[in-house]
Design an enzyme around this catalytic site. Sequence first.
Site, mmCIF file in Angstrom:
data_model
loop_
_atom_site.group_PDB
_atom_site.id
_atom_site.type_symbol
_atom_site.label_atom_id
_atom_site.label_comp_id
_atom_site.label_asym_id
_atom_site.label_seq_id
_atom_site.Cartn_x
_atom_site.Cartn_y
_atom_site.Cartn_z
ATOM 1 N N CYS A 57 -2.424 -0.395 7.496
ATOM 2 C CA CYS A 57 -1.665 0.852 7.458
ATOM 3 C C CYS A 57 -1.839 1.655 8.745
ATOM 4 C CB CYS A 57 -2.087 1.675 6.244
ATOM 5 S SG CYS A 57 -1.683 0.871 4.677
ATOM 6 N N CYS A 113 -6.261 1.821 5.884
ATOM 7 C CA CYS A 113 -6.884 0.544 6.244
ATOM 8 C C CYS A 113 -6.311 0.061 7.575
ATOM 9 C CB CYS A 113 -6.615 -0.478 5.139
ATOM 10 S SG CYS A 113 -4.882 -1.000 5.070
ATOM 11 N N HIS A 135 0.842 -1.187 0.000
ATOM 12 C CA HIS A 135 0.000 0.000 0.000
ATOM 13 C C HIS A 135 0.882 1.244 0.000
ATOM 14 C CE1 HIS A 135 -3.963 -1.899 1.686
ATOM 15 N NE2 HIS A 135 -3.407 -2.636 0.744
ATOM 16 N N GLU A 166 0.913 3.827 1.913
ATOM 17 C CA GLU A 166 1.408 4.201 3.241
ATOM 18 C C GLU A 166 2.571 3.325 3.686
ATOM 19 O OE1 GLU A 166 -3.195 4.372 3.773
ATOM 20 O OE2 GLU A 166 -1.763 3.492 2.358
#
Length: 226
Positions: free
Chosen positions: A161, A158, A128, A130
């Site tokens: 993260c 999410c 992801h 992040e």
Amino acid sequence: MSCAVSEGGVSNPPWPDGLENPSSDGEKCGLAHPGSCERETASHNRQNFDNPHFAFEIHVTDWSPFDLPLTDPRHPFHLEHMAMALDEARAAEAEDEVPIGCVIVSLKKGVIGKAHNQRETLKDPTAHAEMIAITQAAQAMESWRLEQCILYVTLEPCPMCAGAIVLARLPMVVYGCTDPKAGACDTLFRITNDPRLNHRAQVIGGVLAEECGGILSAFFAAKRRG
């Protein structure tokens, strides 16, 4: 702050969060003795500020968006760095990745991490925006502790993260649009503010939310058409 008294009826102009309405204090309006100030109105003879029926307007003449507290999503610092995160989201879109971008800013060193989703490219479910940006920032700081840093991301983080944000000791998270299916800062969970954990981050949402949500909506709409 300087302000001026002008002709007109009673007005209650909107004041930015964190900025006191100068009409509550004559000194803030540059009026050392408000009780001695007089003016002419349409329906009354000369009146002074001691008269409760006195009507006036206050006009801010030197207010700047930079006067907003850093906790305000309208602060130019947040807008600038969310725009950078949006650039990363567009880079993801160009690679046929879900368009989410992330930027991490050190308050001492400036931008220390920029990334976008790369799950398809790297064949990695943890790739992801992040997660990649946090790794970059830790390398730049030569420390896993990202204290005095702010994370900007176009979509609410999410659970994975949000957990990484807590572990990295990031003090502030700024996101664009909410995630109704996986949001873990405000929408479904509040991992970043869970009092049971040993670190909590301040969360600011809604920065350039329309732009952040729009790029995602357009991406998935194109996928459905294709």
